[in-house]
Design an enzyme around this catalytic site. Structure first.
Site, PDB file in Angstrom:
ATOM      1  N   HIS A  16      20.906 -18.173 -47.428  1.00 16.93           N
ATOM      2  CA  HIS A  16      21.331 -19.104 -48.483  1.00 16.93           C
ATOM      3  C   HIS A  16      20.088 -19.531 -49.251  1.00 16.93           C
ATOM      4  O   HIS A  16      19.390 -20.473 -48.872  1.00 16.93           O
ATOM      5  CB  HIS A  16      22.059 -20.302 -47.838  1.00 16.93           C
ATOM      6  CG  HIS A  16      22.636 -21.269 -48.829  1.00 16.93           C
ATOM      7  ND1 HIS A  16      23.710 -22.090 -48.539  1.00 16.93           N
ATOM      8  CD2 HIS A  16      22.304 -21.559 -50.107  1.00 16.93           C
ATOM      9  CE1 HIS A  16      24.011 -22.832 -49.589  1.00 16.93           C
ATOM     10  NE2 HIS A  16      23.158 -22.539 -50.557  1.00 16.93           N
ATOM     11  N   HIS A  18      18.749 -19.630 -53.423  1.00 21.17           N
ATOM     12  CA  HIS A  18      18.939 -19.387 -54.857  1.00 21.17           C
ATOM     13  C   HIS A  18      17.582 -19.030 -55.436  1.00 21.17           C
ATOM     14  O   HIS A  18      16.659 -19.847 -55.384  1.00 21.17           O
ATOM     15  CB  HIS A  18      19.479 -20.646 -55.538  1.00 21.17           C
ATOM     16  CG  HIS A  18      20.771 -21.124 -54.959  1.00 21.17           C
ATOM     17  ND1 HIS A  18      21.996 -20.807 -55.506  1.00 21.17           N
ATOM     18  CD2 HIS A  18      21.040 -21.877 -53.856  1.00 21.17           C
ATOM     19  CE1 HIS A  18      22.961 -21.364 -54.777  1.00 21.17           C
ATOM     20  NE2 HIS A  18      22.408 -22.012 -53.768  1.00 21.17           N
ATOM     21  N   HIS A 200      30.017 -21.403 -51.901  1.00 22.14           N
ATOM     22  CA  HIS A 200      29.634 -22.756 -51.511  1.00 22.14           C
ATOM     23  C   HIS A 200      30.925 -23.565 -51.340  1.00 22.14           C
ATOM     24  O   HIS A 200      31.810 -23.515 -52.206  1.00 22.14           O
ATOM     25  CB  HIS A 200      28.799 -23.413 -52.611  1.00 22.14           C
ATOM     26  CG  HIS A 200      27.372 -22.957 -52.668  1.00 22.14           C
ATOM     27  ND1 HIS A 200      26.998 -21.641 -52.744  1.00 22.14           N
ATOM     28  CD2 HIS A 200      26.213 -23.680 -52.664  1.00 22.14           C
ATOM     29  CE1 HIS A 200      25.675 -21.560 -52.777  1.00 22.14           C
ATOM     30  NE2 HIS A 200      25.170 -22.782 -52.735  1.00 22.14           N
ATOM     31  N   GLU A 203      29.946 -28.866 -49.357  1.00 23.28           N
ATOM     32  CA  GLU A 203      28.589 -29.440 -49.474  1.00 23.28           C
ATOM     33  C   GLU A 203      28.762 -30.918 -49.824  1.00 23.28           C
ATOM     34  O   GLU A 203      28.325 -31.806 -49.092  1.00 23.28           O
ATOM     35  CB  GLU A 203      27.791 -28.704 -50.561  1.00 23.28           C
ATOM     36  CG  GLU A 203      26.404 -29.307 -50.809  1.00 23.28           C
ATOM     37  CD  GLU A 203      25.630 -28.613 -51.935  1.00 23.28           C
ATOM     38  OE1 GLU A 203      26.253 -27.916 -52.753  1.00 23.28           O
ATOM     39  OE2 GLU A 203      24.391 -28.804 -51.992  1.00 23.28           O
ATOM     40  N   ASP A 281      17.945 -22.908 -49.310  1.00 23.09           N
ATOM     41  CA  ASP A 281      18.698 -23.271 -50.524  1.00 23.09           C
ATOM     42  C   ASP A 281      17.853 -23.176 -51.797  1.00 23.09           C
ATOM     43  O   ASP A 281      17.876 -22.150 -52.473  1.00 23.09           O
ATOM     44  CB  ASP A 281      19.331 -24.662 -50.353  1.00 23.09           C
ATOM     45  CG  ASP A 281      20.595 -24.854 -51.197  1.00 23.09           C
ATOM     46  OD1 ASP A 281      21.040 -23.892 -51.841  1.00 23.09           O
ATOM     47  OD2 ASP A 281      21.137 -25.983 -51.193  1.00 23.09           O
ATOM     48  N   ASP A 282      17.131 -24.234 -52.126  1.00 25.73           N
ATOM     49  CA  ASP A 282      16.281 -24.272 -53.334  1.00 25.73           C
ATOM     50  C   ASP A 282      14.932 -24.867 -52.932  1.00 25.73           C
ATOM     51  O   ASP A 282      14.622 -26.019 -53.262  1.00 25.73           O
ATOM     52  CB  ASP A 282      16.939 -25.144 -54.413  1.00 25.73           C
ATOM     53  CG  ASP A 282      18.322 -24.631 -54.789  1.00 25.73           C
ATOM     54  OD1 ASP A 282      18.403 -23.652 -55.541  1.00 25.73           O
ATOM     55  OD2 ASP A 282      19.318 -25.200 -54.297  1.00 25.73           O
TER      56      ASP A 282
HETATM   57  N1  HPA Z   1      24.937 -26.218 -54.377  1.00 25.57           N
HETATM   58  C1  HPA Z   1      25.598 -25.801 -55.444  1.00 25.57           C
HETATM   59  N2  HPA Z   1      25.024 -25.091 -56.400  1.00 25.57           N
HETATM   60  C2  HPA Z   1      23.734 -24.786 -56.276  1.00 25.57           C
HETATM   61  C3  HPA Z   1      23.008 -25.186 -55.181  1.00 25.57           C
HETATM   62  C4  HPA Z   1      23.654 -25.928 -54.167  1.00 25.57           C
HETATM   63  O1  HPA Z   1      23.088 -26.329 -53.141  1.00 25.57           O
HETATM   64  N3  HPA Z   1      21.749 -24.723 -55.374  1.00 25.57           N
HETATM   65  C5  HPA Z   1      21.733 -24.042 -56.534  1.00 25.57           C
HETATM   66  N4  HPA Z   1      22.939 -24.079 -57.093  1.00 25.57           N
HETATM   67 ZN    ZN Z   2      23.151 -23.365 -52.405  1.00 26.96          ZN
END
Ligand code: HPA
Ligand code: ZN
Length: 330
Positions: A16, A18, A200, A203, A281-282
């Site tokens: 996971h 991006h 996703h 969350e 994630d990011d």
């Molecule tokens: N959630 C939803 N969209 C996203 C995320 C995330 O954690 N990171 C980048 N786009």
């Molecule tokens: Zn994500």
């Protein structure tokens, strides 16, 4: 300490991630300069200081603004190569990488540029270092399903050129108000075309979005999924299915999905038998790559070495690589 070196040395898979979320402020500034784009921040430090988020949307606003510096194939290549260097330093051996073409095509960047830049870095990493990867093209859920279909049509002619990498479809961006059912038809089409599908869900959104991702989108993994606990029957279902959840601890903390890492449900889900994995994630926005995520949960949740190993094993099992590929990672 001992746990730190254990985690640092452990081979990992990342499921996971991006790629646009790996753009560090330093590279963002360098690309802005290279492309002669003015930024509303006067320094790397002031940009980084703006990374104080209150929820998913407050992050997404900066994340899409940051992506505006990505213009050329070289830009996408440089970003991806920088991520791979970070991942390899963390002993990541395999990564399944989300990319959001709509973020770029909306700004007039050709989808070919996006694919080519990312893929070039991934192939180089595979050839030079045996670092393997999968590309997961993700639809932005705040846009329409019609837009997702248009993006799919733009991307399909490239499929033969990227058959070694592009095998997945994902769904990301603003979750609440954009439920799985909105993308039911385009996901059905993607499955029919033979893509592996993930989304996703759970969350920030309700547990019902997780069950709907399973029922309506027929996903093979749930990205995040931490809100599933609101529905005990869903948890039983996730356990019975061995449905992987790609959990992102530092992301959940930075986006205020949890107030405190000690309250994160990762350990509880793991101990209940849910196939949870750890991911970043990011990482450029959330303060850490893979090892930082493992370390944060290991320390806040008092995970044992066996549990850390289980998390890493879950990642291998949940990956989209062949059985022989998985054996090699074990
Ligand atoms: N959630 C939803 N969209 C996203 C995320 C995330 O954690 N990171 C980048 N786009
Ligand atoms: Zn994500």
């Amino acid at each position: 300490d001992a746990m730190r070196s254990f985690i640092e040395g452990l081979p990992k898979t990342e499921l996971h991630l991006h790629i646009e979320g790996t753009l560090e402020p330093e590279l963002l500034f360098a690309l802005a300069q290279r492309n002669k784009i003015a930024l509303p921040y006067d320094s790397v430090e002031s940009l980084r200081a703006a990374y104080a988020f209150t929820d998913l949307q407050s992050f997404l606003d900066l994340y899409y603004a940051g992506a505006n510096v990505l213009r050329t194939e070289q830009d996408f290549y440089d970003m991806t190569a920088a991520y791979i260097a970070q991942a390899r330093a963390d002993q990541v051996r395999h990564a399944e990488i989300f990319f959001d073409p709509q973020t770029h095509t909306e700004r007039g960047i050709a989808i070919e540029v996006v694919f080519a830049g990312i893929a070039c870095a991934l192939r180089q990493a595979r050839d030079d270092h045996g670092f393997t990867s999968v590309m997961i093209m993700s639809f932005l859920r705040h846009l329409s399903e019609e837009d997702a279909f248009v993006t799919l049509e733009q991307a399909l002619p490239l499929r033969k050129d990227y058959a070694d990498l592009w095998t997945g479809i994902g769904l990301d961006s603003s979750e609440r108000g954009n439920p799985p059912e909105k993308f039911q038809r385009v996901f059905a089409r993607c499955r029919e075309l033979g893509f592996r599908v993930v989304a996703h869900a759970g969350e920030e959104g309700p547990a019902a979005y997780v069950s709907d991702a399973l029922d309506l989108l027929q996903v093979e993994r749930v990205d995040h999924g931490v809100c599933s606990e609101e529905d005990p029957a869903l948890i039983e279902r996730l356990i019975a299915l061995r449905m992987p959840l790609t959990v992102c601890p530092l992301s959940n903390l930075k986006l205020c999905v949890v107030d405190d890492m000690a309250q994160h449900n990762l350990a509880r889900l793991l101990r209940a038998g849910v196939a949870v994995t750890v991911n970043s994630d990011d990482p450029a926005y959330f303060g850490g790559y893979m090892n930082a995520n493992y370390l944060a949960v290991a320390s806040a949740l008092a995970l044992s070495r066996e549990e850390i190993v289980q998390l890493a094993r879950n990642g291998i099992a949940a990956s989209f690589i062949s059985v022989t590929g998985k054996k090699k990672l074990e």
